[in-house]
Design a protein around this motif. Structure first.
Motif, PDB file in Angstrom:
ATOM      1  N   UNK A 124       5.045 -23.982   5.023  1.00  0.00           N
ATOM      2  CA  UNK A 124       4.263 -25.328   5.196  1.00  0.00           C
ATOM      3  C   UNK A 124       3.456 -25.326   3.974  1.00  0.00           C
ATOM      4  N   UNK A 125       2.723 -26.435   3.742  1.00  0.00           N
ATOM      5  CA  UNK A 125       1.901 -26.744   2.510  1.00  0.00           C
ATOM      6  C   UNK A 125       0.543 -25.826   2.487  1.00  0.00           C
ATOM      7  N   UNK A 126       0.375 -25.536   3.708  1.00  0.00           N
ATOM      8  CA  UNK A 126      -1.076 -24.557   3.590  1.00  0.00           C
ATOM      9  C   UNK A 126      -0.554 -23.256   4.594  1.00  0.00           C
ATOM     10  N   UNK A 127      -0.666 -22.073   4.356  1.00  0.00           N
ATOM     11  CA  UNK A 127      -0.579 -20.811   4.963  1.00  0.00           C
ATOM     12  C   UNK A 127      -2.042 -20.230   5.236  1.00  0.00           C
ATOM     13  N   UNK A 128      -2.513 -20.206   6.486  1.00  0.00           N
ATOM     14  CA  UNK A 128      -3.584 -19.561   6.740  1.00  0.00           C
ATOM     15  C   UNK A 128      -3.527 -18.487   7.430  1.00  0.00           C
ATOM     16  N   UNK A 129      -3.870 -17.153   6.936  1.00  0.00           N
ATOM     17  CA  UNK A 129      -3.979 -15.876   7.422  1.00  0.00           C
ATOM     18  C   UNK A 129      -5.064 -15.171   7.756  1.00  0.00           C
ATOM     19  N   UNK A 130      -5.742 -15.583   8.962  1.00  0.00           N
ATOM     20  CA  UNK A 130      -6.856 -15.278   9.633  1.00  0.00           C
ATOM     21  C   UNK A 130      -7.210 -13.535   9.338  1.00  0.00           C
ATOM     22  N   UNK A 131      -8.591 -13.156   9.009  1.00  0.00           N
ATOM     23  CA  UNK A 131      -8.705 -11.554   9.061  1.00  0.00           C
ATOM     24  C   UNK A 131      -8.842 -11.215  10.404  1.00  0.00           C
ATOM     25  N   UNK A 132      -8.064 -10.282  10.710  1.00  0.00           N
ATOM     26  CA  UNK A 132      -7.980  -9.713  11.999  1.00  0.00           C
ATOM     27  C   UNK A 132      -8.058  -8.168  11.998  1.00  0.00           C
ATOM     28  N   UNK A 133      -8.786  -7.421  12.899  1.00  0.00           N
ATOM     29  CA  UNK A 133      -8.822  -6.117  12.599  1.00  0.00           C
ATOM     30  C   UNK A 133      -7.219  -5.401  12.961  1.00  0.00           C
ATOM     31  N   UNK A 134      -7.162  -4.677  12.136  1.00  0.00           N
ATOM     32  CA  UNK A 134      -5.847  -3.904  12.132  1.00  0.00           C
ATOM     33  C   UNK A 134      -4.527  -4.745  11.773  1.00  0.00           C
ATOM     34  N   UNK A 135      -4.511  -6.053  11.340  1.00  0.00           N
ATOM     35  CA  UNK A 135      -3.528  -6.777  11.059  1.00  0.00           C
ATOM     36  C   UNK A 135      -3.443  -6.861   9.631  1.00  0.00           C
ATOM     37  N   UNK A 136      -2.010  -6.539   9.111  1.00  0.00           N
ATOM     38  CA  UNK A 136      -1.635  -6.727   7.650  1.00  0.00           C
ATOM     39  C   UNK A 136      -2.835  -5.838   6.846  1.00  0.00           C
ATOM     40  N   UNK A 137      -2.679  -4.465   6.959  1.00  0.00           N
ATOM     41  CA  UNK A 137      -3.459  -3.787   6.193  1.00  0.00           C
ATOM     42  C   UNK A 137      -3.253  -3.491   4.864  1.00  0.00           C
ATOM     43  N   UNK A 138      -1.860  -3.619   4.521  1.00  0.00           N
ATOM     44  CA  UNK A 138      -1.378  -3.587   2.917  1.00  0.00           C
ATOM     45  C   UNK A 138      -1.954  -5.096   2.372  1.00  0.00           C
ATOM     46  N   UNK A 139      -2.015  -6.134   3.106  1.00  0.00           N
ATOM     47  CA  UNK A 139      -2.644  -7.427   2.410  1.00  0.00           C
ATOM     48  C   UNK A 139      -3.991  -7.106   2.116  1.00  0.00           C
ATOM     49  N   UNK A 140      -4.696  -6.628   3.363  1.00  0.00           N
ATOM     50  CA  UNK A 140      -6.195  -6.499   3.142  1.00  0.00           C
ATOM     51  C   UNK A 140      -6.507  -5.314   1.781  1.00  0.00           C
ATOM     52  N   UNK A 141      -5.785  -4.309   1.597  1.00  0.00           N
ATOM     53  CA  UNK A 141      -5.760  -3.428   0.693  1.00  0.00           C
ATOM     54  C   UNK A 141      -5.896  -4.023  -0.999  1.00  0.00           C
TER      55      UNK A 141
END
Length: 307
Positions: A124-141
């Motif tokens: 999609x034109x826009x991808x929104x990945x909300x911050x959620x505890x425990x989700x996608x730890x590699x991305x957060x790092x």
């Protein structure tokens, strides 16, 4: 190399760029289209994404917003705040004021000219990945590491930031495909391609040997399913028939070799499965609209805006 990594390596060009900006309410910024992909990560405060088509999206601390094709958009602290700035080089990174403070980490990636890849085309034109505890730890790092380097540059930052940006792009895409696979039963699109053992096996084979003269029977043998089953599942997830994808991958590989190496046209032709330079040049011009030599000599796009 895995399918996602190879795909990004084939379509990425130039150096990614990033920067941090800080504003105090009220504020509103317009972001024009960029020739590639772009992202925002909200580090402090809150804001709204306002799109040309679609409902506004509220962004909170830690949220990642990714524009696969660099779509134009506005960011505002409140929906009733006027847009008074346009993102451009040389603007101040921080403007102080009496209102609430918002800090955004932004960046952009340049993509190869003219020929895209269905992996990005389907997003999609826009991808929104909300911050959620425990989700996608590699991305957060990766976000935390990039934010630290941009906020307080040190010796080695100029080398570290591009590497972290490349990693961030992979982690954003991985997070999106993981979410799609978790939401869909069965997963569709490229999330489905990664999850389907037969399709994934065929894709790996094509990526590993672009110089091989592939046939659907060859690919179905590797995938362990019938030709009809592979053709149906491959087309449904990847977005095109197996042999059409073979041609696309050959041309993307050739374009990368033209950009990044000094290899002769005859050498590149052999590496992507063509027995003659003439046949390769004809196929390349059909896909890119210009001869391989012209593509190699073409001037690069202007640097992307780092905001």
């Amino acid at each position: 190399m895995d399918i996602l990594s190879e795909t990004i390596a084939a379509i990425r060009t130039g150096n990614p760029v990033s920067g941090m900006f800080v504003r105090h309410a009220p504020w509103g910024r317009s972001y024009p289209v960029v020739p590639g992909s772009s992202f925002h990560v909200l580090l402090q405060g809150s804001c709204w994404l306002v799109r040309p088509n679609g409902e506004p999206v509220a962004l909170g601390v830690g949220d990642v917003l990714f524009m696969p094709r660099g779509a134009d958009h506005d960011l505002v602290d409140r929906l009733d705040s006027p847009v008074t700035e346009k993102a451009q080089p040389g603007e101040p990174r921080e403007i102080v004021g009496p209102g609430a403070r918002t800090a955004l980490l932004c960046g952009a990636y340049e993509l190869g000219r003219q020929r895209s890849h269905p992996l990005l085309d389907e997003l999609p034109e826009f991808i929104h990945l909300p911050a959620r505890p425990g989700r996608h730890p590699s991305l957060r790092a990766a976000v935390d590491l990039l934010a630290a380097e941009v906020a307080e540059p040190r010796q080695g930052t100029d080398a570290a930031v591009p590497a972290v940006l490349e990693t961030l792009l992979l982690f954003i895409l991985r997070a999106w495909f993981d979410e799609q696979a978790a939401a869909d039963e069965p997963a569709s699109g490229w999330a489905g391609a990664f999850a389907d053992p037969a399709v994934a096996a065929a894709l790996r084979a094509v990526h590993e040997e672009p110089d091989r003269i592939w046939t659907v029977p060859d690919l179905s043998d590797i995938a362990g399913v019938s030709r009809a089953t592979l053709a149906r599942r491959f087309t449904a997830t990847v977005g095109e028939a197996p042999l059409a994808y073979v041609t696309r991958w050959r041309m993307l590989t050739a374009a990368r070799l033209l950009r990044d190496t000094d290899s002769s046209l005859s050498t590149i032709a052999r590496k992507v499965g063509y027995t003659s330079e003439f046949a390769f040049a004809k196929a390349f011009k059909r896909e890119y609209g210009e001869a391989p030599g012209q593509y190699r000599r073409a001037e690069d796009k202007p640097p992307l805006i780092a905001v």
